[in-house]
Design a protein around this motif. Structure first.
Motif, short mmCIF file in Angstrom:
data_model
loop_
_atom_site.label_atom_id
_atom_site.label_comp_id
_atom_site.label_asym_id
_atom_site.label_seq_id
_atom_site.Cartn_x
_atom_site.Cartn_y
_atom_site.Cartn_z
N ILE A 199 28.38 33.49 48.43
CA ILE A 199 28.08 34.77 48.30
C ILE A 199 29.27 35.68 47.99
N THR A 200 30.15 34.95 48.90
CA THR A 200 31.59 36.17 48.79
C THR A 200 32.28 35.66 47.46
N LEU A 201 32.05 34.24 46.88
CA LEU A 201 32.77 34.11 45.81
C LEU A 201 31.97 34.80 44.49
N LYS B 244 33.75 37.24 41.97
CA LYS B 244 34.15 36.19 41.02
C LYS B 244 33.00 36.30 39.86
N GLY B 245 31.86 36.40 40.20
CA GLY B 245 30.70 36.16 39.53
C GLY B 245 30.19 34.82 39.59
N TYR B 246 28.89 34.50 39.25
CA TYR B 246 28.00 33.35 39.77
C TYR B 246 28.66 32.15 38.58
N GLU C 236 21.54 48.48 44.73
CA GLU C 236 22.84 49.29 44.70
C GLU C 236 23.72 49.19 45.83
N GLU C 237 23.30 48.79 47.00
CA GLU C 237 24.23 48.67 48.11
C GLU C 237 25.13 47.63 48.12
N ASP C 238 25.07 46.69 47.07
CA ASP C 238 26.00 45.55 46.99
C ASP C 238 26.03 45.34 45.51
N LEU C 239 26.67 46.11 44.54
CA LEU C 239 26.39 46.18 43.31
C LEU C 239 26.96 44.82 42.69
N ASP C 240 28.02 44.54 42.90
CA ASP C 240 28.94 43.45 42.34
C ASP C 240 27.88 42.09 42.56
N LEU C 241 27.38 42.07 43.69
CA LEU C 241 26.49 40.66 43.95
C LEU C 241 25.35 40.88 43.24
#
Length: 214
Positions: free
Chosen positions: A31-33, A37-39, A110-115
């Motif tokens: 999840i951190t990566l 970085k993206g999946y 929205e609270e963790d937009l990148d993920l």
């Protein structure tokens, strides 16, 4: 058949706990990566290295990389259920309950937009919309069914069908929102509320068959 001794049972239990802790560490590393970085850009080898395990050991916890999508969706469902239990009150009008549900879904993304964006992209690429578990439509259907029993929606409505329609509305709005450039993105919750309002109140005026004809 010989029963395991207390010592053997203790070893088995300890191994199970250790494996579960390692699995959680692998998941947290992934999840951190994915967030940074993206999946698609994250490899199994990178996840294993971040979790401090051998690459081959990754498959002791997840059979494939895309199994992490399922794990994330399961966690997301649990969070959604918990938050809806806090926000939805017995006796709410069906429209208010659906609006609350959309607000919670918007905030959750929205609270963790990148993920959220990384996992939404992965979810679509992996074909998950085609074989997803019927969870979200069941949430919507339950709200609609409660409203139907209170006379807030017509008896003729099929709650399950409406649940599917609301699920499709949510996914469509979410995908369009995710495609926008960051500079053009505004509140997902507002977009969802606008779409829900359009669905609930319709797009046609309640006029007679000859209204507007000349």
């Amino acid at each position: 058949m010989r029963q395991p001794s207390d010592a053997e049972a203790g070893v088995t239990t300890r191994r199970g706990r250790n494996k579960e802790r390692a699995r959680k560490r692998v998941y947290a590393s992934a999840i951190t990566l994915f967030r940074h970085k993206g999946y698609a850009e994250t490899s199994v080898a990178e996840i294993a290295e971040h979790a401090d395990i051998a690459r081959g050991s990754f498959f002791n916890y997840f059979p494939r990389k895309d199994a992490l999508i399922c794990a994330w969706l399961k966690e997301r469902r649990a969070t959604l259920t918990r938050r809806l239990g806090t926000h939805l009150r017995c006796g709410m009008h069906v429209a208010e309950s659906l609006g609350t549900c959309m607000s919670v879904l918007g905030a959750l993304n929205e609270e963790d937009l990148d993920l959220s964006l990384a996992m939404l992209t992965a979810w679509v690429q992996a074909g998950r919309p085609l074989d997803q578990e019927p969870h979200l439509e069941a949430v919507f259907a339950e709200i609609v069914e409660c409203g139907r029993t209170r006379g807030e929606v017509p008896d003729a409505l099929d709650s399950g069908q409406v649940g599917e329609l609301l699920r499709d509305l949510y996914i469509g709005v979410l995908c369009r929102w995710a495609r926008r450039p960051p500079a053009e993105q505004h509140s997902l919750g507002a977009d969802l509320q606008q779409a829900l309002d359009l669905l609930l109140h319709g797009i046609a005026t309640p006029a007679g068959p000859h209204h507007g004809r000349r």
